[in-house]
Design a protein around this motif. Structure first.
Motif, PDB file in Angstrom:
ATOM      1  N   THR A  39       5.750  21.525  82.358  1.00  0.00           N
ATOM      2  CA  THR A  39       5.192  20.220  82.031  1.00  0.00           C
ATOM      3  C   THR A  39       5.739  19.900  80.647  1.00  0.00           C
ATOM      4  N   GLY A  40       6.838  19.166  80.630  1.00  0.00           N
ATOM      5  CA  GLY A  40       7.531  18.961  79.359  1.00  0.00           C
ATOM      6  C   GLY A  40       7.982  20.307  78.826  1.00  0.00           C
ATOM      7  N   PRO A  41       7.662  20.623  77.570  1.00  0.00           N
ATOM      8  CA  PRO A  41       8.089  21.902  76.990  1.00  0.00           C
ATOM      9  C   PRO A  41       7.144  23.072  77.302  1.00  0.00           C
ATOM     10  N   VAL A  42       6.040  22.806  77.994  1.00  0.00           N
ATOM     11  CA  VAL A  42       5.036  23.840  78.266  1.00  0.00           C
ATOM     12  C   VAL A  42       5.355  24.533  79.590  1.00  0.00           C
ATOM     13  N   GLU A  43       5.443  25.867  79.541  1.00  0.00           N
ATOM     14  CA  GLU A  43       5.723  26.655  80.741  1.00  0.00           C
ATOM     15  C   GLU A  43       4.424  27.258  81.273  1.00  0.00           C
ATOM     16  N   THR A  44       4.143  26.981  82.541  1.00  0.00           N
ATOM     17  CA  THR A  44       2.937  27.477  83.207  1.00  0.00           C
ATOM     18  C   THR A  44       3.280  28.719  84.023  1.00  0.00           C
ATOM     19  N   LYS A  45       2.378  29.715  83.964  1.00  0.00           N
ATOM     20  CA  LYS A  45       2.536  30.925  84.769  1.00  0.00           C
ATOM     21  C   LYS A  45       1.723  30.835  86.055  1.00  0.00           C
ATOM     22  N   GLU A  46       0.477  30.322  85.940  1.00  0.00           N
ATOM     23  CA  GLU A  46      -0.391  30.121  87.104  1.00  0.00           C
ATOM     24  C   GLU A  46      -1.519  29.191  86.711  1.00  0.00           C
ATOM     25  N   ILE A  47      -2.252  28.710  87.722  1.00  0.00           N
ATOM     26  CA  ILE A  47      -3.370  27.792  87.500  1.00  0.00           C
ATOM     27  C   ILE A  47      -4.566  28.289  88.292  1.00  0.00           C
ATOM     28  N   HIS A  78      -8.155  20.427  98.991  1.00  0.00           N
ATOM     29  CA  HIS A  78      -7.857  20.874  97.621  1.00  0.00           C
ATOM     30  C   HIS A  78      -8.202  22.346  97.518  1.00  0.00           C
ATOM     31  N   ARG A  79      -7.297  23.099  96.922  1.00  0.00           N
ATOM     32  CA  ARG A  79      -7.510  24.531  96.718  1.00  0.00           C
ATOM     33  C   ARG A  79      -8.370  24.784  95.492  1.00  0.00           C
ATOM     34  N   THR A  80      -9.087  25.872  95.516  1.00  0.00           N
ATOM     35  CA  THR A  80      -9.733  26.438  94.346  1.00  0.00           C
ATOM     36  C   THR A  80      -9.237  27.873  94.214  1.00  0.00           C
ATOM     37  N   GLY A  81      -9.528  28.469  93.065  1.00  0.00           N
ATOM     38  CA  GLY A  81      -9.070  29.830  92.823  1.00  0.00           C
ATOM     39  C   GLY A  81      -7.736  29.840  92.107  1.00  0.00           C
ATOM     40  N   ARG A  82      -7.165  31.041  91.983  1.00  0.00           N
ATOM     41  CA  ARG A  82      -5.895  31.214  91.263  1.00  0.00           C
ATOM     42  C   ARG A  82      -4.716  30.925  92.177  1.00  0.00           C
ATOM     43  N   LEU A  83      -3.822  30.076  91.675  1.00  0.00           N
ATOM     44  CA  LEU A  83      -2.621  29.714  92.409  1.00  0.00           C
ATOM     45  C   LEU A  83      -1.394  30.068  91.580  1.00  0.00           C
ATOM     46  N   LYS A  84      -0.368  30.513  92.274  1.00  0.00           N
ATOM     47  CA  LYS A  84       0.899  30.857  91.635  1.00  0.00           C
ATOM     48  C   LYS A  84       1.845  29.661  91.711  1.00  0.00           C
ATOM     49  N   LEU A  85       2.948  29.757  90.987  1.00  0.00           N
ATOM     50  CA  LEU A  85       3.964  28.710  91.025  1.00  0.00           C
ATOM     51  C   LEU A  85       4.378  28.432  92.466  1.00  0.00           C
ATOM     52  N   THR A  86       4.518  27.181  92.795  1.00  0.00           N
ATOM     53  CA  THR A  86       4.894  26.606  94.103  1.00  0.00           C
ATOM     54  C   THR A  86       3.766  26.618  95.143  1.00  0.00           C
ATOM     55  N   ASP A  87       2.624  27.253  94.862  1.00  0.00           N
ATOM     56  CA  ASP A  87       1.500  27.172  95.795  1.00  0.00           C
ATOM     57  C   ASP A  87       1.050  25.721  95.912  1.00  0.00           C
ATOM     58  N   ILE A  88       0.575  25.347  97.093  1.00  0.00           N
ATOM     59  CA  ILE A  88       0.054  23.996  97.302  1.00  0.00           C
ATOM     60  C   ILE A  88      -1.364  23.934  96.759  1.00  0.00           C
ATOM     61  N   ALA A  89      -1.585  22.992  95.845  1.00  0.00           N
ATOM     62  CA  ALA A  89      -2.902  22.811  95.235  1.00  0.00           C
ATOM     63  C   ALA A  89      -3.700  21.723  95.932  1.00  0.00           C
ATOM     64  N   VAL A  90      -3.017  20.669  96.392  1.00  0.00           N
ATOM     65  CA  VAL A  90      -3.724  19.539  96.989  1.00  0.00           C
ATOM     66  C   VAL A  90      -2.853  18.873  98.051  1.00  0.00           C
ATOM     67  N   PHE A  91      -3.520  18.415  99.105  1.00  0.00           N
ATOM     68  CA  PHE A  91      -2.898  17.619 100.165  1.00  0.00           C
ATOM     69  C   PHE A  91      -3.737  16.369 100.337  1.00  0.00           C
ATOM     70  N   LYS A 121      -8.802  22.318  86.311  1.00  0.00           N
ATOM     71  CA  LYS A 121      -7.783  23.368  86.332  1.00  0.00           C
ATOM     72  C   LYS A 121      -7.707  24.060  84.982  1.00  0.00           C
ATOM     73  N   LYS A 122      -7.546  25.345  85.070  1.00  0.00           N
ATOM     74  CA  LYS A 122      -7.346  26.189  83.900  1.00  0.00           C
ATOM     75  C   LYS A 122      -5.905  26.680  84.002  1.00  0.00           C
ATOM     76  N   GLU A 123      -5.051  26.176  83.108  1.00  0.00           N
ATOM     77  CA  GLU A 123      -3.630  26.505  83.145  1.00  0.00           C
ATOM     78  C   GLU A 123      -3.340  27.710  82.260  1.00  0.00           C
ATOM     79  N   TYR A 124      -2.746  28.704  82.861  1.00  0.00           N
ATOM     80  CA  TYR A 124      -2.312  29.883  82.125  1.00  0.00           C
ATOM     81  C   TYR A 124      -0.837  29.682  81.785  1.00  0.00           C
ATOM     82  N   ASP A 125      -0.606  29.246  80.557  1.00  0.00           N
ATOM     83  CA  ASP A 125       0.751  28.962  80.110  1.00  0.00           C
ATOM     84  C   ASP A 125       1.291  30.140  79.321  1.00  0.00           C
ATOM     85  N   THR A 126       2.557  30.106  79.011  1.00  0.00           N
ATOM     86  CA  THR A 126       3.167  31.231  78.299  1.00  0.00           C
ATOM     87  C   THR A 126       2.669  31.341  76.867  1.00  0.00           C
TER      88      THR A 126
END
Length: 133
Positions: A39-47, A78-91, A121-126
């Protein structure tokens, strides 16, 4: 009839698409939101997503009802819980007699969901942990 789900279970796009298909609908519009790395300069590991389920479900009902009263069909998951990169969060999917309505209604639902439905969402960024919706 609409289908609305907030769950920690994975989102299966094919199954949700099938809930939108019907002879009366000529347009189906779908939005699939995934966990992105940057997200711009911010790198996310999981949400990690959490929700106030009773209120979130009521808010989703309020979004779906007028669209269905106007002749459309609404599917939201909509998903809840911990999601990794590319996981579907919402449809979000909307079926309508014509494509213009399907596009308009789908965008309305995802934009309003992000603003009004109590899902966080709680974003776990680098560099640190960030909260958002």
């Amino acid at each position: 009839m609409h289908y609305l789900r907030i769950s920690d279970q994975p989102i299966e796009v094919g199954e949700l698409y099938e809930k939108l298909v019907a002879p009366e609908y000529g347009g189906i519009d779908m939005f699939v939101g995934t966990v992105r790395q940057w997200t711009g300069p911010v790198e996310t590991k999981e949400i990690e997503y959490s929700a106030y389920h009773p209120m979130a479900e009521r808010q989703l009902e309020k979004l779906a009802e007028p669209i269905e009263a106007a002749g459309g069909r609404v599917v939201v998951a909509h998903r809840t819980g911990r999601l990794k990169l590319t996981d579907i969060a919402v449809f979000v999917g909307v079926a309508a007699p014509h494509r213009a309505e399907a596009f308009e209604w789908c965008r309305y639902i995802i934009d309003t969901l992000k603003q009004e439905v109590p899902i966080w969402k709680k974003e776990y960024d680098t560099d640190k942990v960030r909260w958002g919706n």
